[in-house]
Motif scaffolding. Structure first.
Motif, mmCIF file in Angstrom:
data_model
loop_
_atom_site.group_PDB
_atom_site.id
_atom_site.type_symbol
_atom_site.label_atom_id
_atom_site.label_comp_id
_atom_site.label_asym_id
_atom_site.label_seq_id
_atom_site.Cartn_x
_atom_site.Cartn_y
_atom_site.Cartn_z
ATOM 1 N N LEU A 170 0.829 -1.212 0.000
ATOM 2 C CA LEU A 170 0.000 0.000 0.000
ATOM 3 C C LEU A 170 0.859 1.257 0.000
ATOM 4 O O LEU A 170 0.578 2.227 -0.718
ATOM 5 N N PHE A 171 1.895 1.278 0.820
ATOM 6 C CA PHE A 171 2.775 2.451 0.852
ATOM 7 C C PHE A 171 3.509 2.628 -0.468
ATOM 8 O O PHE A 171 3.837 3.765 -0.858
ATOM 9 N N SER A 172 3.770 1.525 -1.186
ATOM 10 C CA SER A 172 4.442 1.652 -2.486
ATOM 11 C C SER A 172 3.501 2.241 -3.537
ATOM 12 O O SER A 172 3.952 2.820 -4.520
ATOM 13 N N ILE A 173 2.195 2.077 -3.306
ATOM 14 C CA ILE A 173 1.214 2.612 -4.260
ATOM 15 C C ILE A 173 0.879 4.064 -3.922
ATOM 16 O O ILE A 173 0.924 4.955 -4.785
ATOM 17 N N SER A 174 0.521 4.327 -2.635
ATOM 18 C CA SER A 174 0.155 5.699 -2.246
ATOM 19 C C SER A 174 0.349 5.854 -0.750
ATOM 20 O O SER A 174 -0.351 5.213 0.038
ATOM 21 N N THR A 175 1.232 6.733 -0.358
ATOM 22 C CA THR A 175 1.510 6.956 1.070
ATOM 23 C C THR A 175 0.323 7.584 1.803
ATOM 24 O O THR A 175 -0.028 7.125 2.896
ATOM 25 N N PRO A 176 -0.343 8.611 1.252
ATOM 26 C CA PRO A 176 -1.490 9.197 1.989
ATOM 27 C C PRO A 176 -2.598 8.176 2.244
ATOM 28 O O PRO A 176 -3.166 8.120 3.341
ATOM 29 N N LEU A 177 -2.936 7.380 1.211
ATOM 30 C CA LEU A 177 -3.988 6.380 1.396
ATOM 31 C C LEU A 177 -3.555 5.305 2.397
ATOM 32 O O LEU A 177 -4.356 4.844 3.218
ATOM 33 N N ALA A 178 -2.298 4.913 2.353
ATOM 34 C CA ALA A 178 -1.793 3.887 3.272
ATOM 35 C C ALA A 178 -1.838 4.380 4.711
ATOM 36 O O ALA A 178 -2.156 3.611 5.634
#
Length: 599
Positions: A170-178
């Motif tokens: 998740l952090f590799s895809i989007s930090t705010p969403l993660a």
């Protein structure tokens, strides 16, 4: 069995370490494949969207290398996704099988330990623990403990092995969403700390209440004939309803607390999911992090995998607290000291001819202030027939119990074969002494199985011989199935006298050197009594026989009489000597003569 649940779990991890390692690897592989599928799905969308700006990563490189020229084939991507899903399911199945089988093996192990421990306890233990309560601990509490070991260990590992790689993805895809996705996992420890003490408290109270219900059920069903005979079914039902009401109230409170967790966790994950959708839409519109539709679809897929174990924790936390409460009740039974046990000096073998001697023997039952035996001094020569009589509560049965070492006594008060009784192991004593109590217990088996209980290998001829000694053979041969006749629970199909004679035959068959007979003629007529005692006198000469009875017709045939009262020996001598003494025994003989009980 460890006193602490934490140490117990560590012990299980050490004992079944290879199976745990195998199960852990399977759950790890299964969950890594689960997380891999959404990432491959993102690459599939990229493959069919020429306008997308695909970021190079190892997932995309590996899948494109694997598919080769089939990268543009929807079928190829579908087969790859389905294959990974099937492999993940395969490992998940065997992971569940491994964890559940470990919990079942641990259940068998702890049940064996507890059963063996309870069997090793003395009579004192069973004086203050009801059978129903023990059965409840060996069934309901162990079941709660097993559920803790199976799902209770499997799901936390499942949580760790899917959340850790999931968050990395998740952090590799989007930090705010993660960052928003980890909100439930931050709140869980606080929610757990707020309710765990309440769950433990009510879980333990529910188990205790269930034990009380089991105890009453066992006692009243065992004595159902007395209940019906006194016509107190309604009163009994009221008592049971009250126990059921208490159990229901406690269970309801526990269910309310448990039921609050799962909806609370569900609400939390739903709020976070809606927030993620709104935030993702805003990010896409504002072009932050260059979040694409493929990234968002992959992110939400992975996020759904993470939230499933979060919801599981709403079920696992009550299971853990219930298992913790159950384990504490199990350790209470296991840790209860065995009062009567072998000592380091218990190494002697009992001599073939063993005298019995009491030296200032005193004994109090637990939680009883009045002494049952007080400074008793007695010497019984081996091979003698000793009759013991006296009023109710004079200590006659207690003396037999102590000789049989059913209660613990201080050292240097009781000697067998010129040696202090603690110098013999319990096994040596049990192989030399047999006790037959007034209230005979029979198992729900055939007559033959009950008589053979102490010697399973005994032949039919030996069985019939001891049955004749107990004046039982003619009675049994009159039954339709003779020695294979089932006696029912506690021997309910037999009369009181028949049950006593079966118990006598059972004791005769093991042929011990010391016979302790506690009022064994209380339920038989005078003619049967004479035949049985005649057989004892003829076939057990040379053995030491202590017989508690009030019947002068039997006492007059003994070598020696002990008249006891208030835990003391008031008179000691042969029947003729005591009658000439004109004391308690002479008065008892005269009283029975006047009443026609003694010729």
């Amino acid at each position: 069995m460890e006193k602490s649940l934490y140490k117990n779990l560590l012990g299980l991890l050490a004992k079944y370490r290879w199976r745990f390692i195998a199960a852990f690897l399977m759950v790890l592989i299964s969950n890594l494949l689960l997380i891999l599928n959404p990432l491959i799905f993102r690459e599939a969308i990229y493959a069919f969207d020429p306008s997308s700006h695909r970021i190079q990563n190892w997932v995309g490189t590996s899948t494109h290398w694997l598919l080769g020229s089939f990268t543009s084939s929807i079928l190829a991507w579908a087969v790859l996704l389905i294959t990974i899903a099937l492999v993940s399911s395969y490992f998940k199945y065997w992971m569940r099988f491994a964890f559940i089988s470990i919990s079942r093996d641990a259940e068998v192990d702890i049940r064996d330990k507890l059963f063996g421990r309870i069997q090793s306890q003395s009579r004192e233990f069973f004086d203050h623990h009801g059978v129903g309560e023990l059965l409840s601990r060996l069934t309901n509490d162990i079941t709660a403990y097993r559920e803790l070991l199976g799902p209770g260990i499997m799901y936390p590992l499942f949580f760790l092995t899917i959340v850790t790689p999931g968050l990395i993805a998740l952090f590799s895809i989007s930090t705010p969403l993660a960052m928003l996705s980890i909100v439930p996992m931050i709140l869980i420890p606080f929610l757990n700390g707020a309710v765990r003490d309440y769950i433990y408290k009510f879980s333990r109270a529910v188990q205790v209440s269930l034990g009380e219900m089991s105890n009453m059920t066992q006692e009243y069903f065992s004595g159902i004939r007395i209940v019906k005979g006194y016509a107190i079914e309604n009163e009994t039902l009221k008592k049971f309803k009250q126990l059921c009401k208490t159990f229901s109230q406690l269970s309801f409170k526990l269910a309310c607390i448990q039921g609050m967790l799962f909806p609370l966790f569900t609400l939390l994950t739903r709020v976070v999911t809606v927030s993620l959708v709104l935030l993702a839409g805003y990010i896409i519109l504002k072009a932050w992090d260059e979040l694409s539709a493929a990234d968002f679809a992959s992110f939400m897929w992975i996020q759904s995998y993470i939230f499933i174990p979060v919801l599981m924790l709403g079920w696992i936390l009550p299971v853990y607290e219930r298992g913790r409460a159950a384990y504490s009740r199990l350790t209470e039974i296991y840790e209860e000291p065995i009062v009567v046990q072998d000592h380091p000096e218990s190494v002697l073998q009992l001599p073939e001819k063993a005298d019995i001697e009491c030296a200032n023997l005193s004994f109090n039952y637990p939680k009883s202030e009045a002494p049952s035996l007080s400074s008793l001094n007695l010497f019984i020569k081996c091979g003698s027939f000793v009759g013991i009589t006296g009023p109710v509560g004079s200590g006659k049965t207690t003396l037999l119990y102590l000789i049989n070492r059913e209660y613990e006594i201080p050292k240097d008060m009781l000697f067998v074969g010129s040696h202090e009784i603690h110098e013999y192991s319990l096994e040596v004593l049990k192989n030399a002494i047999i006790i037959v109590e007034q209230s005979s217990f029979l198992f729900s088996r055939s007559v033959a199985e009950n008589v053979r209980f102490g010697r399973l290998e005994a032949s039919q001829e030996e069985l019939e011989t001891v049955a004749r000694f107990a004046d039982l053979h003619d009675t049994v041969t009159g039954f339709p199935e003779q020695y294979e006749t089932m006696v029912g629970e506690r021997g309910m199909t037999l009369s009181g006298g028949q049950k006593q004679r079966v118990a006598l035959a059972r004791a005769f068959l093991v042929n011990r050197e010391i016979l302790l007979l506690d009022d064994i003629f209380s339920a038989v007529d005078t003619a049967t009594e004479k035949r049985i005692f005649k057989a004892i006198k003829e076939h057990f000469q040379g053995k030491t026989v202590l017989l508690v009875t009030h019947r002068i017709s039997i006492l007059d045939q003994m070598d020696r009489i002990l008249y006891m009262s208030h835990g003391e020996i008031k008179e000691d001598g042969s029947p003729e000597e005591l009658k000439k003494f004109n004391g308690f025994y002479a008065a008892l003989a005269e009283l029975q003569k006047m009443s026609g009980e003694h010729p």
